[in-house]
Write an enzyme that holds these catalytic residues in place. Structure first.
Site, short mmCIF file in Angstrom:
data_model
loop_
_atom_site.label_atom_id
_atom_site.label_comp_id
_atom_site.label_asym_id
_atom_site.label_seq_id
_atom_site.Cartn_x
_atom_site.Cartn_y
_atom_site.Cartn_z
N LYS A 29 1.06 -1.33 0.06
CA LYS A 29 -0.26 0.09 -0.24
C LYS A 29 0.33 0.94 0.16
CE LYS A 29 -4.56 1.02 2.26
NZ LYS A 29 -5.30 0.67 3.88
O1 G3P Z 1 -8.27 1.91 3.98
C1 G3P Z 1 -8.39 3.33 4.42
C2 G3P Z 1 -9.32 3.41 5.52
O2 G3P Z 1 -8.83 1.98 6.73
C3 G3P Z 1 -9.62 4.31 6.49
O3 G3P Z 1 -10.87 4.76 6.49
O4 G3P Z 1 -11.90 5.33 8.21
O5 G3P Z 1 -10.29 5.98 8.19
O6 G3P Z 1 -11.67 7.21 6.91
P1 G3P Z 1 -10.92 5.59 7.55
#
Ligand code: G3P
Length: 231
Positions: A83
């Site tokens: 990633k």
């Molecule tokens: O993989 C990306 C994801 O984990 C981000 O999610 O909830 O931190 O915006 P969030």
């Protein structure tokens, strides 16, 4: 549509793996830190739990270091997907990793033109953050729809849209209706995908009705029939 689970919590991954609907896993530095930070050990254990793509994120500012980290991460397991943040240096690293045959997931994408850049660099997956766009009062799902249209215009682009930053089941449904290839879903959201009150009430009704059937033992009945009739 592929379902990835968005967590580094091994217990959540074990529980979700049992459901039989998980096709891969995504992690990020925040999710790894939340679980105590044993990065390599966690990624290796996740690869033993889920037979599918497992995203492990590099942490560096320059492409050279990202590539160095990514090449090592890719050696943990064949399913590891490196990633990479969608920065200019991240795109440079993506192109180099892609040229080496290493799968990449370009993350922190917030507008469709970034998705075109990542695809041109050879990204395996692009991760648009739907929830974080919604959080600032814009329409995150419109971004997904635009990306789907954009990629459809150029079939030679092989990057898969991985809807991320998913906040609730509607995000999963809308991403699927929009044509995203993958949704990476937090455990608490994935756990909500099964339920509907009418399913529960209908199942309770069927169970109650079956109480009135003289011989309720399905296993015994079928086994006896098969003993007599099975070819
Ligand atoms: O993989 C990306 C994801 O984990 C981000 O999610 O909830 O931190 O915006 P969030």
């Amino acid at each position: 549509m592929k379902f990835f689970i968005d967590t580094a919590n091994l217990d959540e991954i074990r529980r979700a793996a049992r459901w039989g609907i998980v096709d891969g896993v995504t992690t990020n530095p925040s999710l790894i830190a939340k679980e105590g930070g044993d990065f390599v050990g966690t990624i290796a254990e996740i690869c033993s739990l889920i037979d599918g793509p497992v995203s492990a994120e590099v942490v560096a500012e320059d492409a050279e270091t990202m590539v160095k980290q990514g090449k090592l991460l890719a050696r943990i397991h064949d399913n590891v997907v490196v990633k990479v943040p969608l920065t200019k240096e991240g795109i440079v690293a993506t192109a180099q990793l892609s040229a080496l045959g290493i799968k990449t997931n370009v993350t922190l994408c917030f507008q469709p033109i970034q998705a075109l850049v990542a695809a041109k660099a050879g990204a395996t997956y692009i991760s648009p953050f739907v929830g974080r766009i919604d959080d600032v009062g814009r329409d995150g799902m419109m971004m997904i729809e635009d990306m789907v249209q954009l990629y459809a215009n150029y079939p030679e682009l092989e990057t898969e849209i991985l809807a991320a930053s998913i906040r609730h089941p509607q995000h999963v449904l809308q991403a699927a209706l929009a044509g995203a290839h993958v949704a990476t879903i937090p455990f608490n959201v994935m756990n909500k995908l099964f339920a509907h009150p009418l399913t529960d009430s209908g199942n309770a009704q069927f169970t109650a009705a079956w109480e009135g059937v003289p011989n309720k033992d399905i296993v015994g009945q079928v086994s006896a029939w098969l003993d007599k009739n099975e070819r």
